[in-house]
Design an enzyme around this catalytic site. Structure first.
Site, short mmCIF file in Angstrom:
data_model
loop_
_atom_site.label_atom_id
_atom_site.label_comp_id
_atom_site.label_asym_id
_atom_site.label_seq_id
_atom_site.Cartn_x
_atom_site.Cartn_y
_atom_site.Cartn_z
N GLU A 110 -1.03 -1.19 -4.98
CA GLU A 110 -2.23 -0.40 -5.22
C GLU A 110 -2.00 0.57 -6.37
O GLU A 110 -1.00 1.27 -6.42
CB GLU A 110 -2.63 0.40 -3.98
N ASP A 140 0.89 -1.16 0.00
CA ASP A 140 0.00 0.00 0.00
C ASP A 140 0.93 1.21 0.00
O ASP A 140 1.42 1.62 1.05
CB ASP A 140 -0.90 -0.01 1.23
N ASP A 182 -2.92 1.25 6.69
CA ASP A 182 -1.95 0.93 5.62
C ASP A 182 -1.52 -0.54 5.70
O ASP A 182 -1.28 -1.17 4.68
CB ASP A 182 -0.71 1.83 5.74
#
Length: 184
Positions: A68, A7, A141
């Site tokens: 991501e 992330d 996160d």
């Protein structure tokens, strides 16, 4: 299959590693957050993120990397930092010859919760449930990185979307079309 999820972010970069069996059961291997101070020079922050990702890749030897993909965001400064951290992760995977999957937040949410507009708390709760954890990994996160890794494995990865466009999700196809339109 072992997948390392990233992330991306400059202040907080989530790193999650999961093992996923053919029956889709998932096991937590590792989760952490790489942190950098906003007042540090950008090059030192990127170096810290790169080193943290490299350490995780070397320590856990994943079969694939899931990152991501930013689809849209209003804060330009955040987008730039996220893009830079993503680039560091992609370069580390390429250096090791690892296949990479780029997944939008809505793809990950849909894979984990069944709903592409799920809230962060719902994603965290489902990550904990899927991995059999007593608590939701914190900060968000960390659980987002694990969600990325689970999503990637559940999609039947690893694969390289460029090598087989037929394996793209609808969101990935829309992204690819948008990128192609921007180039022309």
């Amino acid at each position: 299959m072992r997948v390392l999820g990233i992330d991306p972010g400059l202040t907080r970069c989530g790193v999650g590693v999961v093992d996923v069996a053919p029956d889709r059961s998932a096991t937590l291997v590792h989760v952490s957050v790489i942190r950098t101070a906003p007042e540090e020079p950008i090059e030192l922050r990127l170096l810290a993120v790169a080193r943290g990702i490299a350490t995780a890749l070397d320590a856990y030897q994943p079969n694939a990397l899931a990152v991501e993909r930013m689809f849209a965001q209003h804060n330009l400064r955040t987008v730039i930092g996220t893009a830079q951290a993503s680039g560091v992760a992609l370069a580390a995977a390429a250096e090791r010859g690892l296949p990479v999957g780029l997944h939008t937040p809505s793809e990950v949410k849909a894979a984990i919760t069944g709903y592409g507009n799920a809230q962060k708390a719902q994603v965290g709760t489902m990550v904990a449930r899927v991995l059999g954890l007593a608590k939701v990994p914190k900060p968000a996160d960390a659980s987002d990185a694990l969600a990325l890794a689970i999503c990637h494995a559940w999609r039947g990865a690893p694969f390289t979307p460029a090598a087989d466009p037929g394996l793209l999700t609808p969101a990935q196809r829309a992204w690819r079309q948008a990128e192609a339109a921007a180039r022309s």
